[in-house]
Scaffold this active site. Structure first.
Site, PDB file in Angstrom:
ATOM      1  N   HIS A 265       0.626  -1.490   0.173  1.00 15.81           N
ATOM      2  CA  HIS A 265       0.224  -0.162  -0.678  1.00 15.81           C
ATOM      3  C   HIS A 265       1.003   1.190   0.632  1.00 15.81           C
ATOM      4  O   HIS A 265       1.608   1.498   0.876  1.00 15.81           O
ATOM      5  CB  HIS A 265      -1.025   0.053   1.231  1.00 15.81           C
ATOM      6  CG  HIS A 265      -1.144   0.768   1.258  1.00 15.81           C
ATOM      7  ND1 HIS A 265      -2.776   1.856   0.376  1.00 15.81           N
ATOM      8  CD2 HIS A 265      -1.758   2.448   2.375  1.00 15.81           C
ATOM      9  CE1 HIS A 265      -3.233   2.287   0.747  1.00 15.81           C
ATOM     10  NE2 HIS A 265      -2.209   2.971   1.596  1.00 15.81           N
ATOM     11  N   ASP A 267       0.991   5.415  -0.682  1.00 17.43           N
ATOM     12  CA  ASP A 267       0.246   6.520  -0.002  1.00 17.43           C
ATOM     13  C   ASP A 267       0.578   7.541  -1.384  1.00 17.43           C
ATOM     14  O   ASP A 267       2.128   7.846  -1.121  1.00 17.43           O
ATOM     15  CB  ASP A 267       0.551   6.855   1.359  1.00 17.43           C
ATOM     16  CG  ASP A 267      -0.915   5.979   2.191  1.00 17.43           C
ATOM     17  OD1 ASP A 267      -1.445   6.524   1.800  1.00 17.43           O
ATOM     18  OD2 ASP A 267      -0.263   6.136   3.236  1.00 17.43           O
ATOM     19  N   ASP A 377      -7.830   1.677   2.694  1.00 14.94           N
ATOM     20  CA  ASP A 377      -7.213   2.595   4.151  1.00 14.94           C
ATOM     21  C   ASP A 377      -7.568   4.003   3.367  1.00 14.94           C
ATOM     22  O   ASP A 377      -7.638   4.759   3.787  1.00 14.94           O
ATOM     23  CB  ASP A 377      -5.923   2.547   3.827  1.00 14.94           C
ATOM     24  CG  ASP A 377      -5.026   3.585   4.852  1.00 14.94           C
ATOM     25  OD1 ASP A 377      -5.399   3.452   5.986  1.00 14.94           O
ATOM     26  OD2 ASP A 377      -4.183   4.126   4.335  1.00 14.94           O
ATOM     27  N   HIS A 581      -6.922   9.485  -0.569  1.00 16.72           N
ATOM     28  CA  HIS A 581      -7.074   9.790   0.759  1.00 16.72           C
ATOM     29  C   HIS A 581      -6.735  10.307   1.636  1.00 16.72           C
ATOM     30  O   HIS A 581      -6.397  10.256   2.845  1.00 16.72           O
ATOM     31  CB  HIS A 581      -7.787   8.295   0.762  1.00 16.72           C
ATOM     32  CG  HIS A 581      -5.998   7.656   0.978  1.00 16.72           C
ATOM     33  ND1 HIS A 581      -6.333   5.922   0.410  1.00 16.72           N
ATOM     34  CD2 HIS A 581      -5.384   6.864   1.637  1.00 16.72           C
ATOM     35  CE1 HIS A 581      -5.481   5.602   0.894  1.00 16.72           C
ATOM     36  NE2 HIS A 581      -5.119   6.111   1.373  1.00 16.72           N
TER      37      HIS A 581
END
Length: 1012
Positions: A265, A267, A377, A581
């Site tokens: 993951h 970001d 997330d 996000h």
């Protein structure tokens, strides 16, 4: 179990094992080491491509030297050779081992590196848990790009930091190179350590006095007896044989199965800028490719089209290798979206375009039709998503973040998620409850223990790998997966793809439990408010993209102008990226938000120019060119057809202003408002004469709350802080005047170092009062709300979500209701009782609270608190300092349709156009509750016109959709503009009859009839 008369003591074995691993085994993995030649060059500013770095002048560098000014880049040229006397065989392998000066932080939150060969090809990355480089052949020649990213600890979400901005982060080096040498790995010792990790980890998860735990501890005890401290390498195989029976015992027939898929993951921005994410992607993806070469059964799921597009642009050689691994089935595109976005705040069309651009990228670049939305997330999930996903060809949904709920646990891990229109989609929440799993025994035991659907299912998903630039999956994780594939006391672990999981999970159940409506995250409520400028920029760019597409399509069809395909494509992708996000929610470092604000401003300027050019092309020249007004809304307002041109900007006449002993009365024949001597709205009546504000209360009142989250500063609003508030009723200046027929109440309210200029206006013909706030915000640790006490017995609120609206109860009967003390909404909120309602529209506010209380007179006050601005200290200590402008409208005696109308007026003001006659509306819907959301030309550049509309009221509607241009045929399509059926049957295809279910989305594709 007894050994030689002694009972196995797990505590004693654990102590002995700690010492043996720490003092003997771990250090023996590298049987020999040798130095390497190091030369260094520091990039003077931002990172440079390999080709530029390779031709610089390098100077001597040594282990022990400091390096790494915050956000800097150091290049090392590493050369050497494998010593001739080293054995390179089935038992030994040479590799380069590196310690960049790693600290105790999680991988991905400190220094990182990427290795290149001299020809510029990427090798793999270097990070704390993946700190080796391969050696192929005897000669060594690598270039290492080292990123001096400051270690901003994610667990310190309440400590202000200057590290989030290059200008304030300092100039001193953050790191010291601790190790960079060639080592000879003893493979047997390395494998023994993996055996120990699995056996000990499993033993710690089982009942201490149970037979399986004691068997495992006894096996570890026997293993240690086989290790010769003077010849660890020579005794490693015997030690492994001592553990082999414990590792060979198969799992129980009823054991849960965890399907483990490699993942990282990353970001798209957070505690680092976007430019660093591009490099994090290259590092992580190269690691995944290296593992694939060694392990054909390893699969890696990659969820963000944007990140792969960056790699394609900046690392074309690496992208070509990714393509090969996609074709082999090991590198698996998932997620279907351009980025992993916030889902509460992006507008209707932006939510669609995340899927359109994401799926189209995967289709065009890899020939892969992704089938899932992958949002591990994201901070809550819009109830509009199931229908939108289904219309994009998505079958499955995954998130893990919902496990972070503070109060209520979701009742199932596998279920059908039903959206506002009734569409259902298969959803799964991995019970391992992390998207950075290591596949440890503790994590697997947690997955089996927490899984809530054992009665119906036997399998769950586990994404494993270090995220955020931490390197992704590691060889140690794969070793753990293999050892626990079929092991007594453990869930079975199966390596595979997300598609493998969903295919198996769907087949297990005949009927899924259903979760209806939004999936509200009981945490991170403050992200609906943090970084107001970023949110305002996003809202304005969405509005301008709507207008630019509409007017460019109209100009292309009616005037034959060229449609700006490339520009719109580029701008949409940039806006979608900024909806990630941790960007749109306002939870990134200052660097990220400064860039986002600049990007939004530049995008807005370009789109404004695009709209102006289209309107100029549509202008009909003549002797008499009055000032008309272009209307880009998608609903009929005051008799103006959608997308047409109005004769005037506002009704003729004037509002009236009357001063009384207690204040001022503002009227315009529709609305009557009373403002007291404090400049506060104390009475509001619509055409029916009913009072909207309870006696003794004031609407549009500023209220300053304490805002001190326990941990997650930019993310959270705490319930207890909402109870600590000060009403800002005092003023420094007050003015009540008439301006161009508009009644205006203007006042300045100062509080500490901040101030608000508050303007309330009533214009002629308006059914609402308008409120504009100019805020000079300097507070930290405070939340500013604009509150509206309403004399309405509202059982529920209705707030706009994508392609419809969402109803939420105002009571707190259950813990689920009580947890929703701060909720999301888009452009409007409506509260009502039978026969009466009040609407509040906004231009950039997403978070709000609702309370309901019974007054002493027996009436009910429903209190709406619109969250305007916050002052979090982490990760941006100066978040939102400065000036802001926020707009609202308050409409009494309003329906839900009225709420939509007010929101559209704020979103799409009329544009002045000099033209001798109005521009014909390109498309129109006969039912005002069937709204035209989007008008554009088809993405395949065929010239077809694409229209997206939806039912907005929550009821079944019949409408006639009329096109003002000649149409050859019209088809319903999915959101990727692919045909769903044969052309719609109609005598005149420019006129289509449709019946829509509540909140149904319909996309129509018109083939335009062209002369010649």
């Amino acid at each position: 179990m007894r050994r030689g008369g002694w009972r196995t003591d797990p505590e004693r074995v654990a102590e002995r094992l700690d010492r043996m691993v720490g003092e003997s085994l771990a250090g023996a993995v590298h049987a020999r080491t040798a130095p390497l030649e190091l030369l260094g060059w520091e990039a003077p500013g931002e990172p440079v491509p390999f080709a530029d770095a390779a031709r610089q002048r390098y100077t001597p560098f040594a282990v022990g030297d400091p390096w790494g000014r915050p956000w800097s880049t150091l290049w090392l040229h590493v050369r050497g050779a494998v010593p001739a006397e080293w054995p390179v065989d089935a038992r030994h392998r040479p590799e380069i081992v590196i310690d960049l000066g790693f600290d105790g932080l999680m991988p991905g939150f400190q220094a990182e590196g990427l290795a290149f060969r001299p020809d510029g090809t990427v090798v793999k990355a270097v990070s704390p848990r993946n700190s080796h480089l391969p050696v192929l052949g005897r000669e060594i020649d690598y270039f290492l790009e080292l990123a001096g990213n400051p270690g901003i600890p994610p667990e310190s979400h309440w400590r202000p930091t200057a590290l989030g901005d290059r200008a304030t982060a300092g100039l001193g080096p953050l790191y010291r190179l601790r190790r960079l040498e060639i080592a000879l790995v003893d493979i047997a010792i390395w494998e023994l350590l993996q055996d120990i990790e699995t056996v000990r980890g499993l033993a710690a998860q089982l009942p201490a006095s149970g037979p399986r735990a004691l068997q495992l501890w006894s096996a570890l005890d026997r293993m240690m007896d086989e290790v010769d401290p003077d010849d660890i390498g020579g005794s490693a195989l015997a030690a492994r044989r001592a553990l082999a029976p414990a590792l060979a015992a198969p799992a129980a027939a009823s054991a849960h199965t965890v399907l483990a898929t490699g993942h990282a993951h990353i970001d798209t921005a957070w505690l680092w800028p976007v430019r660093e994410t591009v490099r994090k992607c290259a590092r992580t993806f190269s690691n995944a490719l290296a593992l694939m070469d060694e392990h054909p059964d390893f699969h890696f799921a990659c969820s963000s089209a944007q990140q792969l597009a960056w790699v394609k642009e900046s690392y074309p050689e690496l992208f070509a290798r990714i393509r090969e691994k996609v074709a082999s089935g090991q590198f698996v595109p998932v997620g279907s979206q351009w980025v992993e976005p916030d889902t509460n705040m992006p507008g209707s069309e932006a939510t669609v375009r995340q899927l359109v651009y994401g799926k189209r990228f995967f289709l065009e670049e890899f020939g892969v039709e992704t089938r899932e939305v992958w949002l591990p997330d994201t901070f809550g999930y819009s109830a509009a998503l199931p229908q939108i996903m289904k219309l994009a060809g998505v079958d499955w949904f995954m998130t893990q973040k919902i496990s972070w709920n503070q109060t209520n646990a979701m009742p199932h891990h596998t279920l059908a998620w039903e959206g506002i229109d009734g569409t259902r989609i298969f959803a799964h929440f991995p019970p391992i409850e992390t998207y950075n799993a290591e596949l440890s025994a503790a994590e697997l035991a947690h997955a089996e223990r927490t899984y809530r659907d054992h009665d119906a299912g036997t399998i769950s998903l586990a994404p494993f790998g270090w995220g955020d630039g931490g390197g992704g999956p590691t060889r140690e994780m794969l070793a753990a997966a293999r050892r626990q594939a079929d092991l007594e006391g453990s869930p079975r672990v199966r390596l595979g793809t997300p598609g493998d999981f969903y295919t198996a999970a769907v087949q297990e159940v005949d009927e899924l439990p259903v979760w209806r409506g939004e999936m509200y995250l009981e945490l991170h409520r403050g992200t609906l408010t943090s970084q107001l400028r970023t949110k305002q920029g996003n809202r304005r760019c969405e509005e301008l993209l709507h207008e630019a597409e509409l007017w460019a399509t109209t100009a292309a069809v009616q005037a034959g102008t060229a449609y700006p395909y490339d520009a719109l494509d580029r701008l949409w992708k940039r806006v979608l990226m900024l909806q990630f996000h941790d960007i749109l929610p306002g939870s990134s470092i200052s660097w990220v938000h400064r860039e986002a604000e600049a990007d939004h401003a530049a995008i807005g300027r370009e789109l404004d120019g695009m709209v102006a050019a289209s309107l100029d092309a549509l202008r009909v020249a003549g002797e008499d060119e009055p000032l008309l007004y272009a209307n880009a809304t998608a609903v009929q307002l005051s008799g103006v057809p959608a997308h047409a041109v109005a004769e005037s900007a506002r009704p003729a006449g004037a509002a009236r202003l009357e001063e009384t002993a207690d204040g001022w009365v503002l009227t315009n024949g529709i609305v009557r408002a009373v403002v007291d001597r404090r400049g506060l709205l104390v009475s509001l009546q619509g055409p029916d004469g009913r009072e909207a504000i309870p006696a003794g209360e004031a609407a549009g009142l500023l209220r300053l709350h304490r805002d001190a989250p326990g941990k997650w500063d930019a993310w959270d609003i705490e319930r207890h802080d909402l109870g600590h508030a000060v009403d800002l009723a005092d003023f420094e200046q007050l003015s009540v005047v008439m301006e161009d027929g508009v009644a205006v109440v203007w006042c300045v309210r100062g509080f500490g170092s901040s101030s608000v200029t508050q303007e309330l206006t009533l214009a002629p013909g308006r059914a609402a009062v308008d409120i504009v706030l100019d805020v000079d915000w300097q507070h930290r640790g405070r939340l500013l709300k604009l509150v509206f006490p309403l004399d309405v017995h509202a059982e529920e609120t209705r707030t706009e979500t994508q392609f419809g609206h969402l109803a939420r109860p105002t009571h707190v009967n259950t813990s689920w209701d009580a947890a929703r003390f701060e909720v999301s909404g888009q452009r409007w909120i409506h509260v009502g009782e039978a026969g009466y309602g009040v609407a509040i529209a906004n231009d950039s506010t997403y978070g709000h609270s609702v309370e309901r209380r019974t007054r002493s007179d027996g009436g009910t006050t429903t209190m709406i608190g619109m969250s305007l601005i916050r002052g979090p200290r982490f990760p941006d200590p100066d978040a939102d300092r400065g000036r802001h402008r926020v707009r609202f409208s308050l409409r009494p005696a309003a329906s839900v349709a009225d709420a939509r109308e007010e929101a559209l007026r704020l979103a799409h003001p009329l544009r002045p156009v000099r033209s001798s006659r109005p521009i014909p509306a390109l498309i129109a819907s006969s039912d005002p509750h069937v709204l035209i959301e989007t008008v554009k030309l088809a993405d395949d550049r065929s010239g077809d016109v694409v229209v997206r509309l939806y039912e907005a009221s929550g009821g079944r509607r019949r409408t006639t959709v009329r096109a003002s241009f000649p149409v050859a045929d019209v088809q319903r399509t999915d959101v990727l503009e692919r045909s769903l059926d044969a052309p719609l049957a109609a005598a005149d295809p420019s006129t289509v009859e449709l019946v829509l279910r509540p909140f149904e989305i319909v996309t129509l594709r018109y083939r335009v009839t062209r002369n010649g």
